[in-house]
Design a protein around this motif. Sequence first.
Motif, PDB file in Angstrom:
ATOM      1  N   GLY A 205       0.605  -1.251  -0.060  1.00 35.67           N
ATOM      2  CA  GLY A 205       0.163   0.168  -0.331  1.00 35.67           C
ATOM      3  C   GLY A 205       0.889   1.422   0.515  1.00 35.67           C
ATOM      4  N   GLN A 206       1.868   1.678   0.170  1.00 39.45           N
ATOM      5  CA  GLN A 206       2.923   2.697  -0.513  1.00 39.45           C
ATOM      6  C   GLN A 206       3.192   2.880  -1.416  1.00 39.45           C
ATOM      7  N   SER A 207       2.677   1.952  -3.015  1.00 43.67           N
ATOM      8  CA  SER A 207       2.557   3.321  -3.715  1.00 43.67           C
ATOM      9  C   SER A 207       1.525   2.316  -4.667  1.00 43.67           C
ATOM     10  N   GLU A 208       0.846   3.331  -5.540  1.00 46.23           N
ATOM     11  CA  GLU A 208      -0.813   2.582  -6.387  1.00 46.23           C
ATOM     12  C   GLU A 208      -0.461   1.523  -6.827  1.00 46.23           C
ATOM     13  N   ALA A 209      -2.056   1.294  -7.370  1.00 43.02           N
ATOM     14  CA  ALA A 209      -2.091  -0.055  -7.799  1.00 43.02           C
ATOM     15  C   ALA A 209      -1.110   0.294  -9.408  1.00 43.02           C
ATOM     16  N   ALA A 210      -0.713  -0.952 -10.070  1.00 43.47           N
ATOM     17  CA  ALA A 210       0.094  -0.552 -11.059  1.00 43.47           C
ATOM     18  C   ALA A 210       0.057  -2.149 -12.508  1.00 43.47           C
ATOM     19  N   ARG A 211       0.627  -1.949 -13.694  1.00 46.48           N
ATOM     20  CA  ARG A 211       0.531  -3.469 -14.169  1.00 46.48           C
ATOM     21  C   ARG A 211       2.141  -3.645 -14.140  1.00 46.48           C
ATOM     22  N   PHE A 212       2.128  -4.601 -13.947  1.00 49.48           N
ATOM     23  CA  PHE A 212       3.977  -5.399 -14.213  1.00 49.48           C
ATOM     24  C   PHE A 212       4.084  -6.350 -15.535  1.00 49.48           C
ATOM     25  N   SER A 213       4.463  -6.133 -16.218  1.00 41.14           N
ATOM     26  CA  SER A 213       4.791  -7.595 -17.936  1.00 41.14           C
ATOM     27  C   SER A 213       5.411  -8.070 -17.077  1.00 41.14           C
ATOM     28  N   VAL A 214       5.239  -9.293 -17.120  1.00 39.38           N
ATOM     29  CA  VAL A 214       6.279 -10.754 -16.613  1.00 39.38           C
ATOM     30  C   VAL A 214       6.519 -11.171 -18.188  1.00 39.38           C
ATOM     31  N   ARG A 215       7.935 -11.469 -18.432  1.00 40.46           N
ATOM     32  CA  ARG A 215       8.464 -12.954 -19.753  1.00 40.46           C
ATOM     33  C   ARG A 215       9.693 -13.416 -19.289  1.00 40.46           C
ATOM     34  N   THR A 216       9.619 -15.007 -19.447  1.00 43.16           N
ATOM     35  CA  THR A 216      10.441 -15.745 -18.727  1.00 43.16           C
ATOM     36  C   THR A 216      10.302 -16.331 -19.924  1.00 43.16           C
ATOM     37  N   SER A 217      12.347 -17.194 -19.958  1.00 41.25           N
ATOM     38  CA  SER A 217      12.451 -18.205 -20.968  1.00 41.25           C
ATOM     39  C   SER A 217      12.719 -19.052 -19.951  1.00 41.25           C
ATOM     40  N   GLU A 218      13.491 -20.486 -19.666  1.00 39.00           N
ATOM     41  CA  GLU A 218      13.770 -21.548 -19.570  1.00 39.00           C
ATOM     42  C   GLU A 218      14.172 -20.757 -18.068  1.00 39.00           C
ATOM     43  N   SER A 219      15.422 -20.304 -18.385  1.00 37.22           N
ATOM     44  CA  SER A 219      16.238 -19.685 -16.896  1.00 37.22           C
ATOM     45  C   SER A 219      15.691 -18.375 -16.142  1.00 37.22           C
ATOM     46  N   GLY A 220      14.886 -17.498 -17.321  1.00 36.24           N
ATOM     47  CA  GLY A 220      15.604 -16.306 -17.227  1.00 36.24           C
ATOM     48  C   GLY A 220      14.252 -14.984 -16.916  1.00 36.24           C
ATOM     49  N   VAL A 221      13.999 -14.424 -16.919  1.00 33.41           N
ATOM     50  CA  VAL A 221      13.391 -13.116 -16.017  1.00 33.41           C
ATOM     51  C   VAL A 221      12.841 -11.546 -16.191  1.00 33.41           C
ATOM     52  N   VAL A 222      12.342 -11.039 -17.405  1.00 36.32           N
ATOM     53  CA  VAL A 222      12.291  -9.839 -17.818  1.00 36.32           C
ATOM     54  C   VAL A 222      11.040  -9.523 -16.936  1.00 36.32           C
ATOM     55  N   LEU A 223      10.904  -7.862 -16.356  1.00 39.23           N
ATOM     56  CA  LEU A 223       9.781  -7.445 -15.458  1.00 39.23           C
ATOM     57  C   LEU A 223      10.081  -5.867 -15.621  1.00 39.23           C
ATOM     58  N   SER A 224       8.794  -5.391 -15.997  1.00 36.48           N
ATOM     59  CA  SER A 224       8.347  -4.169 -16.196  1.00 36.48           C
ATOM     60  C   SER A 224       7.828  -3.656 -15.773  1.00 36.48           C
ATOM     61  N   VAL A 225       7.382  -2.149 -15.628  1.00 35.08           N
ATOM     62  CA  VAL A 225       6.458  -1.103 -14.910  1.00 35.08           C
ATOM     63  C   VAL A 225       6.636   0.477 -15.368  1.00 35.08           C
ATOM     64  N   VAL A 226       5.519   0.728 -15.592  1.00 38.13           N
ATOM     65  CA  VAL A 226       5.195   2.332 -15.349  1.00 38.13           C
ATOM     66  C   VAL A 226       4.904   2.853 -13.819  1.00 38.13           C
ATOM     67  N   ALA A 227       5.628   3.853 -13.388  1.00 37.77           N
ATOM     68  CA  ALA A 227       5.755   3.764 -11.479  1.00 37.77           C
ATOM     69  C   ALA A 227       6.429   5.203 -11.811  1.00 37.77           C
ATOM     70  N   ASP A 228       5.738   6.141 -11.201  1.00 40.48           N
ATOM     71  CA  ASP A 228       6.348   6.989 -10.701  1.00 40.48           C
ATOM     72  C   ASP A 228       6.977   7.754 -11.307  1.00 40.48           C
ATOM     73  N   GLY A 229       6.137   7.990 -12.652  1.00 37.59           N
ATOM     74  CA  GLY A 229       6.679   8.924 -13.509  1.00 37.59           C
ATOM     75  C   GLY A 229       7.798   8.459 -14.660  1.00 37.59           C
ATOM     76  N   GLU A 230       8.368   7.390 -14.081  1.00 37.40           N
ATOM     77  CA  GLU A 230       9.387   6.313 -14.976  1.00 37.40           C
ATOM     78  C   GLU A 230       8.394   4.756 -15.571  1.00 37.40           C
ATOM     79  N   TYR A 231       9.394   4.471 -16.337  1.00 37.31           N
ATOM     80  CA  TYR A 231       9.536   3.740 -17.099  1.00 37.31           C
ATOM     81  C   TYR A 231      10.761   2.571 -16.600  1.00 37.31           C
TER      82      TYR A 231
END
Length: 454
Positions: A205-231
Amino acid sequence: MKALPLVVVMLLVASPVLGAVGPVDGSTQAAALDQADPAQVQSPSNGTIHVLDIPSSELVQATVEPHHVDLGPSLDFAALQAGGQIQTGASIERIESAADDSTRQQLILDEINSIEQRAIALQSTQRTAIEQFNAGELTARELLVRLARIDAEARGLNERRVALHELATETPDFSINSGRLAALERELDTFTGPVRRHVVSVMTGQSEAARFSVRTSESGVVLSVVADGEYVRESFRADLRDRDQSSVTYEEALDIVANNYPIIYSSRAAQNGTNVISAGDSHRVRINYNNGQLTAYVDAGSGQVFKESQSRPLGSISTGTAATEIKDGLRLTVNRTYPGGPLRIQLNETESDAPVDANVTIGLEASQESTLLGHTGADGTLWTVSPSSPYTITVIRGNSAVVLTTSPTPIPDLVTNATAENDTSAMGTSTPTDSTSSISAVAQGSPAGAPAVV
C-alpha cells in the motif's frame, strides 16, 4: 570506445587534483577520467535504447499482471522484514557478547558462511519459481510475490553482511577478505531489482496499483512497470553465465557494456557518469546518462551482460510508432512499443485537439476479457506497459466510444552481447582531463584479473 588502459588509471589515481579516494567496504578503488564529448551526446528513445530481453525463440511465458494492495503478501513481507531484523540483531548481540576475541572472530565467520549458504539457496528458489511459472504451476501474481520475497530477503541479508563487516573492523587483529565480502554483495544483487521492489511497495500500500509485464525463458525473467513518472525494467538471464571461468577484467566489462549500449554510453553524464565495481564472478557497470540510469552486470566468465536494470523518466521517452483511430469526435492515438515497453495512450477531441479525460480498457486479441487501465487525465495521456501480443484499446466517454486494435513493435536493439572488438565509432570520444571524473572503477579483491591499486 575503449576503456582507459589500467596504467593510465593508476597514474590518474595518484594525481592530486582528484583528491583522496577512500576504500569501499575494505576494497581498493581506482578512478579514471572519461568525459563525453557534448557534440556526440544523443537523445535516447525507445527506438534506439538497447535492452536485455528474451529472444522470441526462447520465450516461454509472457503476460501483464495488474497488482494492488494485498493484505496477505503485505503481512508476509512485514513478517519477513521483522524476522530478518530480529535475526541480525541477535547475531550482533551474540558477537558483541563473545567471551574473547577468538570466539568473536569465529562467530563473525560463521555468520558470513550462513549468508553465503542462504545466497545459494536463493538461487535455487528463484530458479524453481521461474520453472513453476513456466509449467503453469504458479500464476503471474504468485511469481511476482515470490520474486519480491527473494528481493526482500536478499536486501536483508546484505544489510547483515554490512553489519558483520563493521564488527570485523572493530575486532582486534582480525580482518575478512574484502573480495569475499564484495563477491557476496554481488551475488545478493542477483536477486534484487527495482521492479521487484516496486511489487513490495504496491502490495504493502505504499504505492498505487500498477501493471507489471512478466516475460520468462527457461531460466530467465524480464519484468517492467510504469511507476512514479518513470519506465522501469529489470532482466535476468541465467543462461548467459559461465561460473566455471573468470577471465574478463573490469576494463573489458566496461568495453562490453559500451558496445552493447552505445546510445546510453555516448549520452553518459560528464560528471560521475560511469561506475564499475568488480567482485566475485561479475562486474557491475552503472551509467547515469541524460535521460535515465542503466545498471548492467557482466559475467566474468562468459563476458556477457546477464542482468540489467533501467529507469527512464516518461517525459524523455520517444513516442514511437503511432496507431490512430478516430470516431465520435474522439481521436485515440496509441504510441506502440515493444513487449513490456512503455506504452503511451493519448485521447483528444478531433476538432479542437483538446485533451480528453476518459476511462481506458485493454484486452488481448486472444481473450474476450478487458481490463480497466485507468483514465487519461487532464492531459489526455495514460502510460502503461505493452502486452507481448496483439491488443485492443477501448475508450468510452458518455455516448462516444473509440476502439483501436494494434500490435507491439519488435524489441528494439536487443542486447547481443557484442564484444569489445566490435566497431565503437558511434560512441563518441573520450578525453582525459584534470577536473572531470565520470568513470570510477572499483576492483574489489581483484577477482577477475583486475590488479589492486594502492
